[in-house]
Scaffold this motif. Structure first.
Motif, PDB file in Angstrom:
ATOM      1  N   UNK A 166      -7.687  -8.193  32.730  1.00 40.74           N
ATOM      2  CA  UNK A 166      -7.477  -8.517  31.319  1.00 40.74           C
ATOM      3  C   UNK A 166      -8.499  -9.573  30.933  1.00 40.74           C
ATOM      4  N   UNK A 167      -9.134  -9.377  29.792  1.00 39.47           N
ATOM      5  CA  UNK A 167     -10.169 -10.289  29.330  1.00 39.47           C
ATOM      6  C   UNK A 167      -9.857 -10.675  27.892  1.00 39.47           C
ATOM      7  N   UNK A 168      -9.954 -11.945  27.594  1.00 35.47           N
ATOM      8  CA  UNK A 168      -9.790 -12.415  26.229  1.00 35.47           C
ATOM      9  C   UNK A 168     -11.007 -13.216  25.838  1.00 35.47           C
ATOM     10  N   UNK A 169     -11.464 -13.028  24.615  1.00 36.91           N
ATOM     11  CA  UNK A 169     -12.594 -13.835  24.169  1.00 36.91           C
ATOM     12  C   UNK A 169     -12.532 -14.046  22.673  1.00 36.91           C
ATOM     13  N   UNK A 170     -13.190 -15.097  22.240  1.00 41.03           N
ATOM     14  CA  UNK A 170     -13.279 -15.436  20.825  1.00 41.03           C
ATOM     15  C   UNK A 170     -14.661 -16.030  20.580  1.00 41.03           C
ATOM     16  N   UNK A 190      -6.801  -5.434  21.401  1.00 40.19           N
ATOM     17  CA  UNK A 190      -5.944  -5.942  20.334  1.00 40.19           C
ATOM     18  C   UNK A 190      -6.714  -7.047  19.629  1.00 40.19           C
ATOM     19  N   UNK A 191      -6.975  -6.882  18.358  1.00 40.10           N
ATOM     20  CA  UNK A 191      -7.665  -7.927  17.604  1.00 40.10           C
ATOM     21  C   UNK A 191      -6.614  -8.838  16.982  1.00 40.10           C
ATOM     22  N   UNK A 192      -6.709 -10.109  17.258  1.00 45.21           N
ATOM     23  CA  UNK A 192      -5.743 -11.073  16.733  1.00 45.21           C
ATOM     24  C   UNK A 192      -6.235 -11.763  15.470  1.00 45.21           C
ATOM     25  N   UNK A 205     -14.398  -3.442  13.439  1.00 50.13           N
ATOM     26  CA  UNK A 205     -15.116  -2.518  12.560  1.00 50.13           C
ATOM     27  C   UNK A 205     -15.960  -1.606  13.432  1.00 50.13           C
ATOM     28  N   UNK A 206     -15.870  -0.291  13.209  1.00 48.89           N
ATOM     29  CA  UNK A 206     -16.606   0.637  14.055  1.00 48.89           C
ATOM     30  C   UNK A 206     -17.048   1.874  13.306  1.00 48.89           C
ATOM     31  N   UNK A 207     -17.765   2.728  14.012  1.00 50.57           N
ATOM     32  CA  UNK A 207     -18.238   3.979  13.448  1.00 50.57           C
ATOM     33  C   UNK A 207     -18.838   4.844  14.528  1.00 50.57           C
ATOM     34  N   UNK A 213      -9.747  -1.373  12.149  1.00 51.67           N
ATOM     35  CA  UNK A 213      -8.448  -1.271  12.800  1.00 51.67           C
ATOM     36  C   UNK A 213      -8.173  -2.528  13.625  1.00 51.67           C
ATOM     37  N   UNK A 214      -6.911  -2.782  13.878  1.00 48.19           N
ATOM     38  CA  UNK A 214      -6.514  -3.949  14.684  1.00 48.19           C
ATOM     39  C   UNK A 214      -6.399  -3.602  16.170  1.00 48.19           C
TER      40      UNK A 214
END
Length: 80
Positions: free
Chosen positions: A24-28, A49-51, A56-58, A72-73
């Motif tokens: 599991x990796x978390x970053x900000x 999971x975006x907190x 944003x993607x495509x 999306x979140x």
């Protein structure tokens, strides 16, 4: 001013889940302009999971930067 935070958990993390979680990796990052990330093929499922705001993607970099971008979140990818 920009800042980065990075946290990683690994060994033993998925024991309660039958070993299904490898890491599991978390970053900000704050104060950094939006950048393009190209995901690499992986034998693992990636779940994001975006907190703090949408991811944003495509399908193409142009779409991701344009008005047709998806927002999306939660993002699921991998197992290529």
């Amino acid at each position: 001013m920009s800042s980065h935070e990075f946290v990683r958990a690994g060994a033993g993390l998925g024991q309660g889940l039958g070993g299904m979680v490898v890491t599991a990796v978390g970053y900000r990052s704050e104060g950094i302009p939006p950048t393009l990330h190209r995901g690499l093929p992986s034998p693992y499922l990636t779940l994001i999971f975006s907190l703090e705001g949408p991811v944003v993607g495509g399908v193409t970099p142009e779409q991701a930067r344009g008005p047709g971008a998806s927002r999306t979140e939660i993002v699921v990818g991998g197992l290529h």
